[in-house]
Design a protein around this motif. Sequence first.
Motif, PDB file in Angstrom:
ATOM      1  N   PRO A 483      43.883 -16.122 -18.986  1.00  0.00           N
ATOM      2  CA  PRO A 483      45.322 -15.875 -19.019  1.00  0.00           C
ATOM      3  C   PRO A 483      46.091 -17.182 -19.165  1.00  0.00           C
ATOM      4  N   GLY A 484      47.270 -17.099 -19.751  1.00  0.00           N
ATOM      5  CA  GLY A 484      48.070 -18.291 -20.008  1.00  0.00           C
ATOM      6  C   GLY A 484      48.401 -19.094 -18.772  1.00  0.00           C
ATOM      7  N   LYS A 485      48.524 -18.392 -17.606  1.00  0.00           N
ATOM      8  CA  LYS A 485      48.939 -19.099 -16.396  1.00  0.00           C
ATOM      9  C   LYS A 485      47.894 -20.081 -15.885  1.00  0.00           C
ATOM     10  N   LEU A 486      46.640 -19.980 -16.377  1.00  0.00           N
ATOM     11  CA  LEU A 486      45.602 -20.907 -15.930  1.00  0.00           C
ATOM     12  C   LEU A 486      45.558 -22.180 -16.773  1.00  0.00           C
ATOM     13  N   ILE A 487      46.326 -22.188 -17.861  1.00  0.00           N
ATOM     14  CA  ILE A 487      46.358 -23.364 -18.734  1.00  0.00           C
ATOM     15  C   ILE A 487      47.226 -24.430 -18.074  1.00  0.00           C
ATOM     16  N   GLY A 488      46.736 -25.667 -18.100  1.00  0.00           N
ATOM     17  CA  GLY A 488      47.461 -26.769 -17.469  1.00  0.00           C
ATOM     18  C   GLY A 488      48.530 -27.353 -18.369  1.00  0.00           C
ATOM     19  N   SER A 489      48.798 -28.644 -18.214  1.00  0.00           N
ATOM     20  CA  SER A 489      49.870 -29.287 -18.971  1.00  0.00           C
ATOM     21  C   SER A 489      49.505 -29.422 -20.446  1.00  0.00           C
ATOM     22  N   ILE A 490      50.533 -29.401 -21.278  1.00  0.00           N
ATOM     23  CA  ILE A 490      50.366 -29.560 -22.730  1.00  0.00           C
ATOM     24  C   ILE A 490      51.214 -30.739 -23.166  1.00  0.00           C
ATOM     25  N   ASP A 491      50.599 -31.728 -23.815  1.00  0.00           N
ATOM     26  CA  ASP A 491      51.304 -32.904 -24.322  1.00  0.00           C
ATOM     27  C   ASP A 491      51.249 -32.869 -25.841  1.00  0.00           C
ATOM     28  N   ILE A 492      52.400 -32.782 -26.478  1.00  0.00           N
ATOM     29  CA  ILE A 492      52.448 -32.737 -27.943  1.00  0.00           C
ATOM     30  C   ILE A 492      52.968 -34.073 -28.468  1.00  0.00           C
ATOM     31  N   HIS A 493      52.170 -34.732 -29.308  1.00  0.00           N
ATOM     32  CA  HIS A 493      52.536 -35.994 -29.936  1.00  0.00           C
ATOM     33  C   HIS A 493      52.800 -35.749 -31.426  1.00  0.00           C
ATOM     34  N   LYS A 494      52.993 -36.803 -32.156  1.00  0.00           N
ATOM     35  CA  LYS A 494      53.369 -36.645 -33.567  1.00  0.00           C
ATOM     36  C   LYS A 494      52.249 -36.025 -34.390  1.00  0.00           C
ATOM     37  N   ASN A 495      51.024 -36.566 -34.270  1.00  0.00           N
ATOM     38  CA  ASN A 495      49.916 -36.106 -35.112  1.00  0.00           C
ATOM     39  C   ASN A 495      48.821 -35.374 -34.344  1.00  0.00           C
ATOM     40  N   PHE A 496      48.949 -35.279 -33.043  1.00  0.00           N
ATOM     41  CA  PHE A 496      47.904 -34.644 -32.243  1.00  0.00           C
ATOM     42  C   PHE A 496      48.512 -34.128 -30.946  1.00  0.00           C
ATOM     43  N   SER A 497      47.722 -33.357 -30.202  1.00  0.00           N
ATOM     44  CA  SER A 497      48.183 -32.809 -28.926  1.00  0.00           C
ATOM     45  C   SER A 497      47.042 -32.801 -27.926  1.00  0.00           C
ATOM     46  N   PHE A 498      47.404 -32.694 -26.646  1.00  0.00           N
ATOM     47  CA  PHE A 498      46.422 -32.524 -25.577  1.00  0.00           C
ATOM     48  C   PHE A 498      46.778 -31.273 -24.780  1.00  0.00           C
ATOM     49  N   VAL A 499      45.761 -30.589 -24.310  1.00  0.00           N
ATOM     50  CA  VAL A 499      45.972 -29.463 -23.408  1.00  0.00           C
ATOM     51  C   VAL A 499      44.921 -29.536 -22.306  1.00  0.00           C
ATOM     52  N   GLU A 500      45.339 -29.271 -21.076  1.00  0.00           N
ATOM     53  CA  GLU A 500      44.412 -29.272 -19.945  1.00  0.00           C
ATOM     54  C   GLU A 500      43.923 -27.856 -19.701  1.00  0.00           C
ATOM     55  N   LEU A 501      42.584 -27.693 -19.613  1.00  0.00           N
ATOM     56  CA  LEU A 501      41.976 -26.373 -19.431  1.00  0.00           C
ATOM     57  C   LEU A 501      41.043 -26.392 -18.221  1.00  0.00           C
ATOM     58  N   PRO A 502      40.899 -25.256 -17.537  1.00  0.00           N
ATOM     59  CA  PRO A 502      39.970 -25.206 -16.399  1.00  0.00           C
ATOM     60  C   PRO A 502      38.556 -25.544 -16.834  1.00  0.00           C
ATOM     61  N   LYS A 503      37.913 -26.437 -16.096  1.00  0.00           N
ATOM     62  CA  LYS A 503      36.577 -26.912 -16.458  1.00  0.00           C
ATOM     63  C   LYS A 503      35.587 -25.770 -16.645  1.00  0.00           C
ATOM     64  N   GLU A 504      35.713 -24.734 -15.785  1.00  0.00           N
ATOM     65  CA  GLU A 504      34.737 -23.636 -15.826  1.00  0.00           C
ATOM     66  C   GLU A 504      34.881 -22.780 -17.077  1.00  0.00           C
ATOM     67  N   HIS A 505      36.047 -22.874 -17.773  1.00  0.00           N
ATOM     68  CA  HIS A 505      36.284 -22.020 -18.946  1.00  0.00           C
ATOM     69  C   HIS A 505      36.316 -22.794 -20.260  1.00  0.00           C
ATOM     70  N   VAL A 506      36.293 -24.124 -20.199  1.00  0.00           N
ATOM     71  CA  VAL A 506      36.618 -24.919 -21.394  1.00  0.00           C
ATOM     72  C   VAL A 506      35.671 -24.648 -22.564  1.00  0.00           C
ATOM     73  N   ASP A 507      34.378 -24.524 -22.312  1.00  0.00           N
ATOM     74  CA  ASP A 507      33.428 -24.299 -23.413  1.00  0.00           C
ATOM     75  C   ASP A 507      33.655 -22.939 -24.074  1.00  0.00           C
ATOM     76  N   ASP A 508      33.903 -21.919 -23.270  1.00  0.00           N
ATOM     77  CA  ASP A 508      34.167 -20.586 -23.816  1.00  0.00           C
ATOM     78  C   ASP A 508      35.444 -20.578 -24.647  1.00  0.00           C
ATOM     79  N   ILE A 509      36.466 -21.300 -24.176  1.00  0.00           N
ATOM     80  CA  ILE A 509      37.738 -21.347 -24.902  1.00  0.00           C
ATOM     81  C   ILE A 509      37.566 -22.034 -26.254  1.00  0.00           C
ATOM     82  N   MET A 510      36.868 -23.186 -26.269  1.00  0.00           N
ATOM     83  CA  MET A 510      36.676 -23.905 -27.531  1.00  0.00           C
ATOM     84  C   MET A 510      35.871 -23.068 -28.524  1.00  0.00           C
ATOM     85  N   HIS A 511      34.907 -22.301 -28.009  1.00  0.00           N
ATOM     86  CA  HIS A 511      34.131 -21.417 -28.893  1.00  0.00           C
ATOM     87  C   HIS A 511      35.028 -20.313 -29.468  1.00  0.00           C
ATOM     88  N   ALA A 512      35.872 -19.732 -28.602  1.00  0.00           N
ATOM     89  CA  ALA A 512      36.754 -18.649 -29.057  1.00  0.00           C
ATOM     90  C   ALA A 512      37.801 -19.145 -30.038  1.00  0.00           C
TER      91      ALA A 512
END
Length: 549
Positions: A483-512
């Motif tokens: 669910p969206g509420k488990l997603i952490g901070s999102i930093d958007i830069h000019k050419n790239f971005s960062f998003v913080e994801l729960p460690k236990e779900h990160v591999d499944d999310i990247m696959h999806a």
Amino acid sequence: MENLIFENLNLSEDMQRALDEMGFEEATPIQSMAIPHVLSGEDIIGQAQTGTGKTCAFGIPAIEKIDPTLSGTQVLALCPTRELAIQVAEELRHLTKYKKGIQILPIYGGQSIDRQIMALKKKPQIIVGTPGRIMDHMRRRTLKLADLKMIILDEADEMLNMGFREDIDLILQGIPEERQTLLFSATMPKEIKDLAKLYQNNAVHVQAAHKELTVPNIEQYFLEVRESSKLELLCRLIDAKNVELGIVFCNTKRKVDEITASLQARGYSADALHGDMKQSERDRVMNKFRKRLIDILVATDVAARGIDVNNIDAVFNYDIPSDEEYYVHRIGRTGRAGKCGVSYSFVFGREIYKLKDIQRYTKSEILPMKPPTISDVEEVRLSLAAEKVVTALKNGGYSKYTPIIEKILEDTDNMTTLDVASALFQMAFEELESRNYEHSDLDEDPHQSGRGNMVRVFLNVGSMDKIQPKNIVQGIASLSAIPGKLIGSIDIHKNFSFVELPKEHVDDIMHAMRNFTHRGRKVTMEKATKRQRNKKSSGNERRNKKKRY
């Protein structure tokens, strides 16, 4: 108001039968408040946290109002994520087990739309879906809502946070005006109130308010454990902590019966207490428990009301309760008469977030704890056996066995009295130690590293690609099982971005997210390298840096 018993809600025989089979006795606060209003045809705003039984609060009356002789969509439920849509549809299926002719179809992104179109041709009466995919089918005219009687917005605040407002408006404007509108939300910001004002008719606001809860002098622990290993963990805790009088709480009557039978099979003195038992049976069990003729009582919340037994060593939350108030009532059974009690709660996966809610509302500390190992249990039992020997020595009366010991020493070479004592102790201990403990994932390194930890992930899109936090949140929530509420901070830069994801779900999310695109551009995700994490923003990039709202 007091919570209602389902049997007093005048539900159909088929619905009552399904609820009995699911083990539900008493409606939760939000169910007690919402169901009568929905059954009477009123619009409602239901305010309650996740995990308080919201699905049954709208699902039970929605199903009761369905005409199974008519095909076509009569009820539409909108959910923020595909995970929730699947979960809601599954729970509604359980509720319709004995209702013949009612079809339920979940619709969400990431699933073949052609398969969904084929399923829609069967004209299911209940559709559960995410706003984006529902809108897609409405545009294609593959989803016809002319006969819709009820629409439900589940976790409405989360849907707005994820940027679904426009889709929700279009859906609500494209359905019949003569319908019942149910809105459920954990919070009540201005946007939710605006939505209710626009699309509801004299809505009744029902709220499962959080009471000021205080927890007595009780040590509280939680242990992460899979469902398949809960029984093994319970047995180890009972033995490792030398629990002589304990209560195990389960959420359903069926689970109470299963756990009681399993404990008895393992040699524990246990008995059950739940609402299907006659009052005379309940009284019999409680009398045995008070007199310590049984050591472990396995009970549901409703049946356990009125338990007034002192010196209960521990309370076990085999299942996490649906309501914070239940939690306080449960653990309050231990630690009475000024003594310090102890409680153990079994959690796994997303249940940890429910436990954090309980911790927040009770203003108490629930500490993590590692499961006892088999050697921990054996050490305790050896210590108890040694105490019995010391007591026997103090009491005396064993001199009549001295000639037997002397005879043993005569008949054996190079053996001492210490050797004989050790052998006899081993024999007695093995006879007492009749329980065999299983090696399970309790003995493996627990997966607790992901709890509360976030991983920073790098995305190859930024403000130049016109990506916004809501696009990232919506993409992750609709394509993955988080669910969206488990997603952490999102930093958007000019050419790239960062998003913080729960460690236990990160591999499944990247696959999806491997096929995720934004404005026609493929978005790649990878765990941020040290170099990427340390990238400094330029002046423009810093101005474009955003946090998830």
